[in-house]
Scaffold this active site. Structure first.
Site, mmCIF file in Angstrom:
data_model
loop_
_atom_site.group_PDB
_atom_site.id
_atom_site.type_symbol
_atom_site.label_atom_id
_atom_site.label_comp_id
_atom_site.label_asym_id
_atom_site.label_seq_id
_atom_site.Cartn_x
_atom_site.Cartn_y
_atom_site.Cartn_z
ATOM 1 N N LYS A 90 -7.504 -5.731 -5.670
ATOM 2 C CA LYS A 90 -7.713 -4.295 -5.559
ATOM 3 C C LYS A 90 -8.546 -3.679 -6.454
ATOM 4 C CE LYS A 90 -3.910 -3.434 -2.707
ATOM 5 N NZ LYS A 90 -2.900 -4.586 -2.609
ATOM 6 N N GLU A 112 -2.830 6.783 -3.279
ATOM 7 C CA GLU A 112 -1.703 6.540 -2.753
ATOM 8 C C GLU A 112 -1.211 4.915 -3.352
ATOM 9 O OE1 GLU A 112 -4.201 5.897 -1.403
ATOM 10 O OE2 GLU A 112 -3.976 3.704 -0.474
ATOM 11 N N SER A 378 -5.319 -13.791 -2.558
ATOM 12 C CA SER A 378 -5.614 -12.403 -2.851
ATOM 13 C C SER A 378 -4.839 -11.689 -4.152
ATOM 14 C CB SER A 378 -5.256 -11.496 -1.827
ATOM 15 O OG SER A 378 -3.977 -11.577 -1.324
HETATM 16 C C1 LIG Z 1 -2.421 -4.989 -1.537
HETATM 17 C C2 LIG Z 1 -2.329 -6.389 -1.592
HETATM 18 C C3 LIG Z 1 -2.755 -7.106 -0.199
HETATM 19 C C4 LIG Z 1 -2.817 -6.473 1.360
HETATM 20 O O1 LIG Z 1 -3.959 -5.345 1.286
HETATM 21 P P1 LIG Z 1 -5.353 -5.816 1.914
HETATM 22 O O2 LIG Z 1 -6.034 -4.384 1.843
HETATM 23 O O3 LIG Z 1 -4.819 -5.914 3.650
HETATM 24 O O4 LIG Z 1 -6.011 -6.756 1.365
HETATM 25 C C5 LIG Z 1 -2.750 -8.491 0.138
HETATM 26 N N1 LIG Z 1 -2.825 -9.276 -1.195
HETATM 27 C C6 LIG Z 1 -2.628 -8.682 -2.606
HETATM 28 C C7 LIG Z 1 -2.126 -9.588 -3.664
HETATM 29 C C8 LIG Z 1 -2.325 -7.263 -2.470
HETATM 30 O O5 LIG Z 1 -2.021 -6.959 -3.576
#
Ligand SMILES: *Cc1c(COP(=O)(O)O)cnc(C)c1O
Length: 398
Positions: A90, A112, A378
């Site tokens: 993020k 948000e 992610s």
């Molecule tokens: C917020 C988040 C997501 C989901 O958000 P996307 O916008 O779909 O990437 C996925 N993995 C992690 C670790 C997150 O913090």
């Protein structure tokens, strides 16, 4: 003309657009007319990449997970977004948007947040840039994700609990939009995923596209080819997935496999599988697939992962699924948890529960030994320890 790019009105096929209140028209129009110019400006690029390198810790490694590869009989690489500052992808987006906000002369930042990850990434860059920060968060999430609330407050952000509706992400987003309507001239709204009115979905995808830019040269180094056979990512609103696939969209040899959260099962009534269950509707300024009742009321999504339970989906992903460019699997809570324990035991990496939904698809597919599979990890699992430790088999060998 690239078939998967957004058009000038902000549409990907039939999805997207900018459905906004009149009062925001000038702000959104200004953003729309300037974001590409700013993003492509060499000085912006220089500042953005310097921060990604020295502050975020990029490039994130592309790690050949040998024991996981042996289990699934192919070559699995993990793109380690979990190693970024603040623990997920993020921050790539919030760094870019705050630089943009500063250039546009904005003096106040709002955001948000659902689980609090985007709120933390926003509060972090606001501390860095010395800008006041207000984060809207559903009251239910404030109590569920208390540690992230403390982090945001320590970073200097004002966290406002939202008590309307179901008191979750959708309501927090409504409240952030309301704030933006009251302060359109001095306030910049940092949206955390590839959602919202045009140009946000495209802008966020471009800021996250550093992920696929790196994958290309890292694969060239490790496999002597720039393209993998498979790209796998989880989808909440769609930003880590968009970043992972961005520079591969026009290469049909690269198969795109995305996973959404099935919760307790797609047909259980407790799910967040928007692409499977959604119908065309408008949410937060965008026309997209939306979980809704027969009379058009937005349905509350459910997933064990707080970062995947958004009732809409980024318009890019609705389009990719519709056109068949991506295949989308719904992964249940149980499948994701098992995948998380498997990664932890095989590789010594505790993933975010969101990322575990991407790993969960490995069991659904059959690969060839020579297949190169890149999975976007992610985020890291530190934030999810409470949930993991409640699961009975968390210490059992699987
Ligand atoms: C917020 C988040 C997501 C989901 O958000 P996307 O916008 O779909 O990437 C996925 N993995 C992690 C670790 C997150 O913090």
């Amino acid at each position: 003309m690239q078939p998967y790019n957004v058009n000038e009105n902000g549409f990907y096929g039939e999805y997207g657009g900018a459905y906004i209140p009149e009062i925001l028209y000038a702000s959104v129009e200004n953003l729309k007319n300037n974001y590409r110019k700013v993003l492509d400006d060499p000085q912006f690029q220089q500042e953005y990449h310097a921060l990604l390198r020295d502050y975020v810790g990029r490039p994130s490694p592309l790690y050949l997970a040998q024991r996981l590869s042996n289990r699934y009989n192919c070559r699995i690489y993990l793109k380690r977004e979990d190693l970024n500052h603040t623990g997920a992808h993020k921050i790539n987006n919030t760094i870019g948007q705050i630089l943009l906000a500063r250039r546009m002369g904005k003096t106040r930042i709002i955001a948000e947040t659902g689980a609090g990850q985007h709120g933390v990434a926003t509060a972090t860059v606001c501390a860095l840039m010395n800008m006041p920060c207000v984060v809207y968060m559903g009251a239910t999430d404030v109590s569920r994700q208390h540690l992230n609330v403390k982090r945001m407050r320590m970073l200097g952000a004002e966290v406002i609990p939202v008590t309307s509706g179901n008191r979750t992400l959708k309501d927090a987003t409504n409240e952030a939009i309301r704030d933006w309507c009251s302060h359109p001239s001095d306030t910049y709204y940092i949206i955390g995923s590839t959602v919202g009115p045009h140009p946000y979905p495209d802008m966020v995808a471009r800021l996250q596209s550093v992920i696929s830019e790196e994958i290309r040269w890292q694969l060239q180094e490790k496999e002597s080819r720039e393209t993998p056979d498979y790209l796998i990512a989880c989808v909440g609103g769609g930003s880590n997935a968009a970043g992972t696939i961005f520079h591969f969209l026009d290469e049909p040899s690269v198969r795109i496999v995305l996973t959404e959260a099935a919760g307790k099962g797609v047909d259980s009534g407790q799910s967040a599988a928007t692409i499977h269950l959604g119908r065309l509707g408008i949410i937060h300024g965008s026309k997209t697939l939306l979980m809704q009742s027969d009379d058009g009321q937005i349905e509350e999504p459910y997933s064990i992962s707080a970062g995947l339970d958004y009732p809409g989906i980024g318009p890019l992903h609705a389009h990719l699924a519709k056109t068949g460019r991506s295949e989308v699997w719904a992964i249940t809570d149980d499948e994701a948890m098992n995948a998380a324990f498997e990664l932890t035991q095989l590789e010594g990496i505790i993933p975010a529960i969101e990322s575990a939904h991407a790993l969960g698809v490995l069991k659904k597919k059959i690969f060839r030994p020579e297949d190169v599979v890149v999975i976007c990890l992610s985020g890291r699992g530190d934030k999810d320890m409470e949930t993991y430790s409640k699961i009975e088999n968390s210490t059992k060998k699987i």
